[in-house]
Design an enzyme around this catalytic site. Structure first.
Site, PDB file in Angstrom:
ATOM      1  N   LYS A  98       0.799  -1.231   0.000  1.00 36.59           N
ATOM      2  CA  LYS A  98       0.000   0.000   0.000  1.00 36.59           C
ATOM      3  C   LYS A  98       0.832   1.282   0.000  1.00 36.59           C
ATOM      4  CE  LYS A  98      -4.436  -1.576   1.529  1.00 36.59           C
ATOM      5  NZ  LYS A  98      -4.253  -2.954   2.056  1.00 36.59           N
ATOM      6  N   GLU A 120      -9.503   6.226   4.328  1.00 34.35           N
ATOM      7  CA  GLU A 120     -10.284   5.198   4.985  1.00 34.35           C
ATOM      8  C   GLU A 120      -9.373   3.987   5.107  1.00 34.35           C
ATOM      9  OE1 GLU A 120     -10.135   5.586   1.753  1.00 34.35           O
ATOM     10  OE2 GLU A 120      -9.506   3.525   1.356  1.00 34.35           O
ATOM     11  N   SER A 393       1.495  -9.758  -0.801  1.00 32.03           N
ATOM     12  CA  SER A 393       1.176  -8.331  -0.677  1.00 32.03           C
ATOM     13  C   SER A 393       1.563  -7.720   0.666  1.00 32.03           C
ATOM     14  CB  SER A 393      -0.321  -8.117  -0.930  1.00 32.03           C
ATOM     15  OG  SER A 393      -1.103  -8.956  -0.089  1.00 32.03           O
TER      16      SER A 393
HETATM   17  C1  LIG Z   1      -5.160  -3.945   1.918  1.00 30.41           C
HETATM   18  C2  LIG Z   1      -4.468  -5.177   1.628  1.00 30.41           C
HETATM   19  C3  LIG Z   1      -4.915  -6.026   0.603  1.00 30.41           C
HETATM   20  C4  LIG Z   1      -6.184  -5.803  -0.173  1.00 30.41           C
HETATM   21  O1  LIG Z   1      -6.202  -4.664  -0.955  1.00 30.41           O
HETATM   22  P1  LIG Z   1      -6.055  -4.712  -2.527  1.00 30.41           P
HETATM   23  O2  LIG Z   1      -6.418  -3.347  -2.966  1.00 30.41           O
HETATM   24  O3  LIG Z   1      -6.995  -5.759  -3.041  1.00 30.41           O
HETATM   25  O4  LIG Z   1      -4.647  -5.056  -2.820  1.00 30.41           O
HETATM   26  C5  LIG Z   1      -4.162  -7.152   0.326  1.00 30.41           C
HETATM   27  N1  LIG Z   1      -3.041  -7.445   1.026  1.00 30.41           N
HETATM   28  C6  LIG Z   1      -2.597  -6.657   2.028  1.00 30.41           C
HETATM   29  C7  LIG Z   1      -1.364  -7.043   2.750  1.00 30.41           C
HETATM   30  C8  LIG Z   1      -3.291  -5.495   2.350  1.00 30.41           C
HETATM   31  O5  LIG Z   1      -2.831  -4.727   3.345  1.00 30.41           O
END
Ligand SMILES: *Cc1c(COP(=O)(O)O)cnc(C)c1O
Length: 411
Positions: A98, A120, A393
């Site tokens: 993010k 948010e 992610s």
């Molecule tokens: C917020 C988050 C997501 C989900 O958000 P996307 O916009 O679908 O990427 C996925 N993995 C992590 C680690 C997150 O913090």
């Protein structure tokens, strides 16, 4: 699901019939200003240099593309397992992808001379990323968060407050992400002149879905070069979890033209197929039938809704995937069969997290664990020639309470 009209994908802000800008008139002014500002930034070498410098020296890019050799061996044991690489977004500053988007939009706020950002947050990761970038750039920061999510993610609330952000708990609705977005929208309408709304995924009105995707497209650009260097060929499959869909679009975008590369988005299958028990919007083939095209929070896309068109409640063990709509570009990719979407259960994600921890020494975020589970569940369909990149992610520190509880239940 057939829509009555077709708009070419080349119209800015449209992905086939999806996307668009369904907002009250008061928000058209800041959205047009943001679109112009983003257009300028795209071709401004100074902006790009500053963006790339912060990605490298503040956030920690490029992230490694790591061969997951013990996970690969483990799955090969049970049949046809593919060769698996992990794109290590979990190693970025603040622990998830993010930060890429937060840096991009933070710099746009500076460029637009707006001294305040609002955001948010669901899992708290986007709030932390926003508070982090706001502090780094000297911007004021307010974060809206559902009180249900605040309870689940107390550590991230403390992090945001330590970084100087004001965190406002939202008590309405299901007290999760969509309710926090409503409150942030209300704040934005009131304070448009001084405030930039730093939206956290490929959602909302144009230009957000396109702009947020572009800020994350470094993920796919790096991964493409890294896999070509390591394997001298393109991957056969990309896997990513899909909440709003930003980490998935960040990985997918650079590969869209490579027809041989299959793309798979993994949604939250939660506790079951009934409406209210999951957050699967594009997994109708698996019996998750609650989603239809509709407008939510400024964009036209697949939305989990009741027969009357009321927004459905959702459930996922993972706060970051717990949202009733999906980014409009994913809706388009699904309709075009360019990407596939399926869902895995809470339980499968928890098991996958434990498997990754024990085979690779990496505790993943619960969101990312869904992508791992998606690969594990498809093991019988792979061949040994298959080469898979999973977008890792984020890291799992924020989910340790949930992991401890699930480990406690089955020693
Ligand atoms: C917020 C988050 C997501 C989900 O958000 P996307 O916009 O679908 O990427 C996925 N993995 C992590 C680690 C997150 O913090």
């Amino acid at each position: 699901m057939v829509s009555q009209f077709t708009i070419p994908a080349t119209v800015p802000g449209r992905f086939g019939p999806y996307g668009g800008r369904y907002v009250p008139e008061t928000l058209m002014v800041p959205l047009l200003e943001l679109e112009r500002s983003y257009e300028v930034a795209k071709s401004d070498p100074e902006f790009q240099a500053r963006f790339n410098d912060l990605l490298k020296n503040f956030a920690g890019r490029p992230t490694p593309l790591q061969l997951a050799s013990r996970l690969t061996a483990y799955l090969a044991d049970s049949g046809n397992g593919p060769k698996i690489y992990l794109k290590r977004e979990d190693l970025l500053h603040t622990g998830a992808h993010k930060i890429n988007n937060a840096i991009g939009q933070g710099l746009l706020a500076v460029q637009m001379k707006k001294p305040r950002v609002i955001a948010e947050t669901g899992a708290g990761q986007h709030g932390v990323a926003t508070a982090t970038v706001a502090a780094h750039l000297g911007l004021e920061c307010t974060v809206y968060m559902g009180t249900e999510d605040m309870a689940r993610q107390a550590l991230n609330v403390s992090r945001m407050r330590m970084l100087g952000a004001e965190v406002i708990g939202v008590e309405s609705g299901s007290r999760t992400l969509k309710d926090a977005i409503n409150e942030a929208m209300r704040d934005w309408v009131t304070n448009v002149r001084t405030t930039h709304y730093l939206l956290g995924s490929v959602l909302g009105a144009h230009p957000y879905p396109t702009m947020v995707r572009d800020f994350h497209s470094c993920i796919g650009r790096e991964a493409r070069a890294q896999i070509l260097a390591a394997e001298k060929r393109l991957p056969t499959h990309l896997f990513a979890c899909v909440g709003g869909g930003s980490n998935a679009m960040g990985l997918f975008h650079e590969f869209l033209k490579d027809e041989s590369v299959k793309m798979v988005g993994i949604e939250a299958g939660g506790r079951g197929n009934e409406l209210g028990e999951h957050a699967a919007r594009l997994a109708a083939a698996q019996g998750f039938t609650g989603a239809r095209p509709g407008v939510l929070q400024g964009t036209y896309t697949y939305v989990l809704q009741t027969d009357d068109g009321q927004i459905a409640t959702t459930h996922s063990v993972s706060a970051g995937l717990d949202y009733p709509a999906i980014g409009p570009e994913h809706a388009w990719l699904a309709d075009q069969h360019r990407a596939e979407y399926s869902a895995v259960t809470d339980a499968a994600a928890l098991d996958a997290a434990q498997l990754l921890a024990r085979t690779e020494g990496i505790i993943p975020a619960l969101e990312s664990a869904h992508a791992i589970a998606g690969v594990i569940e498809r093991t019988p369909q792979f061949t040994r020639e298959d080469l898979v990149i999973i977008n890792l992610s984020g890291r799992g520190d924020k989910d340790m309470d949930t992991y401890s509880r699930s480990l406690g239940e089955k020693p």
